[in-house]
Design an enzyme around this catalytic site. Structure first.
Site, PDB file in Angstrom:
ATOM      1  N   GLU A 298      34.155 -15.133  16.232  1.00 42.55           N
ATOM      2  CA  GLU A 298      33.291 -14.427  17.177  1.00 42.55           C
ATOM      3  C   GLU A 298      34.091 -14.097  18.442  1.00 42.55           C
ATOM      4  O   GLU A 298      34.849 -14.924  18.947  1.00 42.55           O
ATOM      5  CB  GLU A 298      32.075 -15.286  17.538  1.00 42.55           C
TER       6      GLU A 298
ATOM      7  N   LYS B 148      24.433  -9.002  16.605  1.00 44.10           N
ATOM      8  CA  LYS B 148      23.859 -10.348  16.715  1.00 44.10           C
ATOM      9  C   LYS B 148      22.368 -10.276  17.014  1.00 44.10           C
ATOM     10  O   LYS B 148      21.949  -9.678  18.016  1.00 44.10           O
ATOM     11  CB  LYS B 148      24.597 -11.124  17.801  1.00 44.10           C
TER      12      LYS B 148
ATOM     13  N   CYS C  79      27.173 -16.593  15.015  1.00 44.29           N
ATOM     14  CA  CYS C  79      26.997 -17.807  15.809  1.00 44.29           C
ATOM     15  C   CYS C  79      25.546 -18.308  15.868  1.00 44.29           C
ATOM     16  O   CYS C  79      25.070 -18.953  14.951  1.00 44.29           O
ATOM     17  CB  CYS C  79      27.562 -17.597  17.210  1.00 44.29           C
TER      18      CYS C  79
END
Length: 362
Positions: A120, A194, A235
């Protein structure tokens, strides 16, 4: 030799709740009524136990636990291959980060990786101050996005699939935390923004609010590649089991989570969440983190990892720079789903997971 069993229903029991109690008791044991009750009971012959079991399983409606119903696991183009997880040190020098990432990808490919995953935010420091400065307009082409231009070029050159970690993306007046997937021809196959932004506050430990600068993505991402069907999360997305369940229902073989867990939640949750997502859905989970920089503003936990469909850690590393190479064998998915046939045991009569995007498109 017993070839069947009898179950009974009292003619004096008319409510559905009473019938349910009687039925559940019969499933647990054989009930012999007292002679004085025989005149009030009607009997039905059940040929064998299998009939009763199948009837019960059917009443659980496992196929309705996913809406729309789960897709059949597709036959992958390749069953066995090596994955490479490139745990990279990230600096404030963007050009250096791009060159360094390319060298790591090339090394992973030399070691036999057909799929390479980056961390990331690998081209920029992880901070709200840095995101606007390092952001690239991916849709505007290679000149506006040197990071993804490199990924496209090296994927085509090495004939590998790349899950390109994530970079800050600029689109209009918005910023996203975005992962790009490139195929062996260098074509952009998918772009995942995301979905769940990292907004946490643990007093005395860590406070971070991605929402101060970033916008949340709106679309789950599943992509068919030369190495199978892959679901993408970034994440904080890993904390939401619904997303992983949705990917499994869409037929994913593997979920890749580029991520940068921190020194507070990393030791407690990083491996735990990966193993949970893998074993709950009986598929592979791969994560790739930045290497730890104790002098940085955000200190990453590291520990890039591959987890198998039985929740077993197949390969991992510590917190320094590393390239993790490990084999993925998709035949293990079918084997584990045979060992534990969870899909056939779900209770669609009690709960459902609704894939809003698929439902609205039908």
């Amino acid at each position: 030799m017993r070839v069947g069993s009898l179950f009974f229903v009292s003619s004096s029991l008319s409510s559905s709740s009473s019938l349910s109690v009687i039925g559940s008791s019969i499933c647990r044991s054989i009930i012999r009524p007292a002679p004085s009750l025989l005149h009030r009971l009607s009997f039905q012959f059940i040929p064998n136990r299998t009939t009763l079991t199948c009837s019960m399983a059917s009443s659980f409606k496992p196929e309705q636990a996913r809406v729309p119903p789960s897709l059949q696991l597709p036959s992958p183009p390749i069953t066995k291959f090596n994955i490479g997880l490139c745990q990279l040190a990230v600096t404030s020098d963007k050009e250096r980060n791009i060159v360094h990432a390319r060298a790591a990808i090339e090394e992973a490919a030399e070691k036999g990786a057909k799929l390479v995953v980056l961390p990331e935010i690998w081209n920029s420091p992880y901070s709200n101050d840095s995101f606007p400065i390092y952001a690239e307009d991916i849709d505007a082409g290679p000149d506006a996005s040197p990071s993804t231009a490199m990924l496209s070029e090296v994927a085509q050159l090495l004939k590998i699939t790349i899950v390109g970690g994530s970079i800050p993306e600029r689109s209009g007046d918005k910023l996203y935390n975005t992962c790009c997937v490139f195929d062996a021809d260098g074509k952009l196959k998918a772009k995942h923004r995301k979905i769940h932004l990292f907004d946490i506050d643990i007093p005395g430990k860590i406070t971070f609010k991605e929402s101060q600068t970033l916008t949340a993505g709106e679309t789950p991402t599943v992509v068919d590649t030369e190495v199978g069907r892959i679901g993408i999360g970034i994440c904080y997305d890993i904390r939401f089991q619904e997303l992983a369940m949705l990917y499994a229902a869409r037929g994913a073989h593997l979920i890749c989570y580029p991520g940068a867990f921190n020194m507070t939640t990393g030791p407690l949750h990083w491996e735990l969440l990966q193993r949970a997502r893998a074993v709950d859905n009986e598929l592979y989970v791969a994560t790739c983190a930045p290497a730890r920089d104790v002098g940085g503003g955000y200190v990453a936990w590291g520990h890039s990892t591959l987890v198998g469909p039985f929740g077993e850690v197949l390969a991992t590393t510590e917190h320094g720079e590393a390239i993790v190479i490990s084999e993925i064998d998709y035949s293990q998915i079918e084997q584990r789903r045979t060992n534990l046939p969870l899909e056939k045991q779900r209770r669609g009569d009690l709960y459902q997971l609704v894939d809003v995007q698929r439902s609205s498109s039908q």
